[in-house]
Design a protein around this motif. Sequence first.
Motif, PDB file in Angstrom:
ATOM      1  N   ILE A  90       0.859  -1.179   0.000  1.00 46.06           N
ATOM      2  CA  ILE A  90       0.000   0.000   0.000  1.00 46.06           C
ATOM      3  C   ILE A  90       0.900   1.235   0.000  1.00 46.06           C
ATOM      4  N   ALA A  91       0.707   2.086  -0.990  1.00 47.43           N
ATOM      5  CA  ALA A  91       1.507   3.300  -1.104  1.00 47.43           C
ATOM      6  C   ALA A  91       0.971   4.350  -0.152  1.00 47.43           C
ATOM      7  N   THR A  92       1.827   4.805   0.739  1.00 47.56           N
ATOM      8  CA  THR A  92       1.452   5.880   1.643  1.00 47.56           C
ATOM      9  C   THR A  92       2.082   7.168   1.145  1.00 47.56           C
ATOM     10  N   LEU A  93       1.660   8.258   1.726  1.00 46.46           N
ATOM     11  CA  LEU A  93       2.203   9.551   1.348  1.00 46.46           C
ATOM     12  C   LEU A  93       3.711   9.586   1.603  1.00 46.46           C
ATOM     13  N   ASP A  94       4.169   8.985   2.697  1.00 41.62           N
ATOM     14  CA  ASP A  94       5.608   8.941   3.000  1.00 41.62           C
ATOM     15  C   ASP A  94       6.368   8.166   1.925  1.00 41.62           C
ATOM     16  N   THR A  95       5.799   7.050   1.480  1.00 40.86           N
ATOM     17  CA  THR A  95       6.448   6.240   0.451  1.00 40.86           C
ATOM     18  C   THR A  95       6.548   7.015  -0.854  1.00 40.86           C
ATOM     19  N   VAL A  96       5.493   7.696  -1.226  1.00 39.14           N
ATOM     20  CA  VAL A  96       5.496   8.484  -2.458  1.00 39.14           C
ATOM     21  C   VAL A  96       6.521   9.615  -2.360  1.00 39.14           C
ATOM     22  N   GLU A  97       6.588  10.283  -1.225  1.00 39.90           N
ATOM     23  CA  GLU A  97       7.566  11.349  -1.032  1.00 39.90           C
ATOM     24  C   GLU A  97       8.992  10.812  -1.093  1.00 39.90           C
ATOM     25  N   LEU A  98       9.207   9.651  -0.506  1.00 41.47           N
ATOM     26  CA  LEU A  98      10.530   9.027  -0.532  1.00 41.47           C
ATOM     27  C   LEU A  98      10.924   8.663  -1.955  1.00 41.47           C
ATOM     28  N   LEU A  99       9.998   8.101  -2.709  1.00 45.57           N
ATOM     29  CA  LEU A  99      10.274   7.755  -4.105  1.00 45.57           C
ATOM     30  C   LEU A  99      10.558   8.990  -4.943  1.00 45.57           C
ATOM     31  N   ASN A 100       9.807  10.056  -4.711  1.00 51.97           N
ATOM     32  CA  ASN A 100      10.041  11.309  -5.441  1.00 51.97           C
ATOM     33  C   ASN A 100      11.415  11.897  -5.101  1.00 51.97           C
ATOM     34  N   ALA A 101      11.766  11.844  -3.815  1.00 50.39           N
ATOM     35  CA  ALA A 101      13.075  12.363  -3.398  1.00 50.39           C
ATOM     36  C   ALA A 101      14.210  11.526  -3.983  1.00 50.39           C
ATOM     37  N   SER A 102      14.031  10.220  -4.047  1.00 48.43           N
ATOM     38  CA  SER A 102      15.089   9.373  -4.615  1.00 48.43           C
ATOM     39  C   SER A 102      15.222   9.600  -6.123  1.00 48.43           C
ATOM     40  N   ASP A 103      14.101   9.837  -6.803  1.00 51.40           N
ATOM     41  CA  ASP A 103      14.152  10.167  -8.231  1.00 51.40           C
ATOM     42  C   ASP A 103      14.875  11.494  -8.454  1.00 51.40           C
ATOM     43  N   GLU A 104      14.615  12.452  -7.581  1.00 53.28           N
ATOM     44  CA  GLU A 104      15.264  13.759  -7.696  1.00 53.28           C
ATOM     45  C   GLU A 104      16.773  13.631  -7.452  1.00 53.28           C
ATOM     46  N   LEU A 105      17.158  12.840  -6.459  1.00 50.76           N
ATOM     47  CA  LEU A 105      18.578  12.621  -6.174  1.00 50.76           C
ATOM     48  C   LEU A 105      19.267  11.939  -7.361  1.00 50.76           C
ATOM     49  N   ALA A 106      18.617  10.924  -7.922  1.00 54.53           N
ATOM     50  CA  ALA A 106      19.176  10.235  -9.092  1.00 54.53           C
ATOM     51  C   ALA A 106      19.341  11.200 -10.259  1.00 54.53           C
ATOM     52  N   SER A 107      18.372  12.060 -10.457  1.00 54.63           N
ATOM     53  CA  SER A 107      18.444  13.046 -11.534  1.00 54.63           C
ATOM     54  C   SER A 107      19.608  14.009 -11.320  1.00 54.63           C
ATOM     55  N   ILE A 108      19.812  14.432 -10.087  1.00 58.28           N
ATOM     56  CA  ILE A 108      20.914  15.341  -9.770  1.00 58.28           C
ATOM     57  C   ILE A 108      22.260  14.654 -10.057  1.00 58.28           C
ATOM     58  N   ILE A 109      22.366  13.396  -9.689  1.00 56.25           N
ATOM     59  CA  ILE A 109      23.606  12.645  -9.940  1.00 56.25           C
ATOM     60  C   ILE A 109      23.843  12.521 -11.442  1.00 56.25           C
ATOM     61  N   LEU A 110      22.788  12.187 -12.184  1.00 54.21           N
ATOM     62  CA  LEU A 110      22.927  12.015 -13.630  1.00 54.21           C
ATOM     63  C   LEU A 110      23.288  13.323 -14.335  1.00 54.21           C
ATOM     64  N   GLN A 111      22.959  14.451 -13.736  1.00 58.92           N
ATOM     65  CA  GLN A 111      23.278  15.751 -14.326  1.00 58.92           C
ATOM     66  C   GLN A 111      24.588  16.326 -13.793  1.00 58.92           C
ATOM     67  N   SER A 112      25.243  15.603 -12.882  1.00 63.39           N
ATOM     68  CA  SER A 112      26.458  16.119 -12.259  1.00 63.39           C
ATOM     69  C   SER A 112      27.644  16.109 -13.212  1.00 63.39           C
ATOM     70  N   GLU A 113      28.606  16.947 -12.898  1.00 60.37           N
ATOM     71  CA  GLU A 113      29.851  17.023 -13.675  1.00 60.37           C
ATOM     72  C   GLU A 113      30.614  15.703 -13.596  1.00 60.37           C
ATOM     73  N   LEU A 114      30.634  15.077 -12.420  1.00 61.07           N
ATOM     74  CA  LEU A 114      31.338  13.794 -12.265  1.00 61.07           C
ATOM     75  C   LEU A 114      30.752  12.717 -13.165  1.00 61.07           C
ATOM     76  N   PHE A 115      29.432  12.683 -13.248  1.00 59.48           N
ATOM     77  CA  PHE A 115      28.799  11.670 -14.093  1.00 59.48           C
ATOM     78  C   PHE A 115      29.091  11.929 -15.565  1.00 59.48           C
ATOM     79  N   SER A 116      29.047  13.190 -15.975  1.00 59.61           N
ATOM     80  CA  SER A 116      29.333  13.487 -17.389  1.00 59.61           C
ATOM     81  C   SER A 116      30.795  13.192 -17.715  1.00 59.61           C
ATOM     82  N   GLN A 117      31.709  13.438 -16.776  1.00 60.33           N
ATOM     83  CA  GLN A 117      33.116  13.085 -16.998  1.00 60.33           C
ATOM     84  C   GLN A 117      33.284  11.576 -17.123  1.00 60.33           C
ATOM     85  N   TYR A 118      32.543  10.840 -16.310  1.00 60.73           N
ATOM     86  CA  TYR A 118      32.593   9.374 -16.386  1.00 60.73           C
ATOM     87  C   TYR A 118      32.103   8.892 -17.748  1.00 60.73           C
ATOM     88  N   ILE A 119      30.983   9.426 -18.213  1.00 60.20           N
ATOM     89  CA  ILE A 119      30.422   9.021 -19.519  1.00 60.20           C
ATOM     90  C   ILE A 119      31.398   9.358 -20.642  1.00 60.20           C
TER      91      ILE A 119
END
Length: 146
Positions: free
Chosen positions: A2-31
């Motif tokens: 059962i998806a709770t509001l906390d779970t949805v917020e956690l998933l949204n925050a993890s997606d945002e963190l992943a997006s920030i990492i994928l847009q980082s200078e370190l990640f682009s240097q790695y690619i």
Amino acid sequence: MIATLDTVELLNASDELASIILQSELFSQYIEARDRLNQDKEAQYKIERFTTLKVSHEEVQRFGKYHPDFKTVSADIRMAKRELDRDESVVQFKKAETELEDLLNELSGVLASMVSPSIKVPTGNPFFDSMSCSGGCGSGGGCSCG
């Protein structure tokens, strides 16, 4: 589940963190380093040669110094490894990979400590990981593993 509001917020925050990492200078240097390595024909030849020699070396290692090709194969693999380690594309890729790994390890540590200070997070360094307690040392907390 059962998806709770906390779970949805956690998933949204993890997606945002992943997006920030994928847009980082370190990640682009790695690619960029990975792509340069993949396009470098000489480096790819060295990698392929080392991989082939590694298979031969593992076969020779089964018999050790008693194998008739032990010295030849051992010398060949050391030379191939040295050539591979000196290749500029390989050096740049390993550097970028290590820097990205360090960032991800640091993030893992921060996230784990936010959940609980007793969560053990591998550092990526076997020396330091072996020094930390995995919770079953039996010293009664003498090692400060909690």
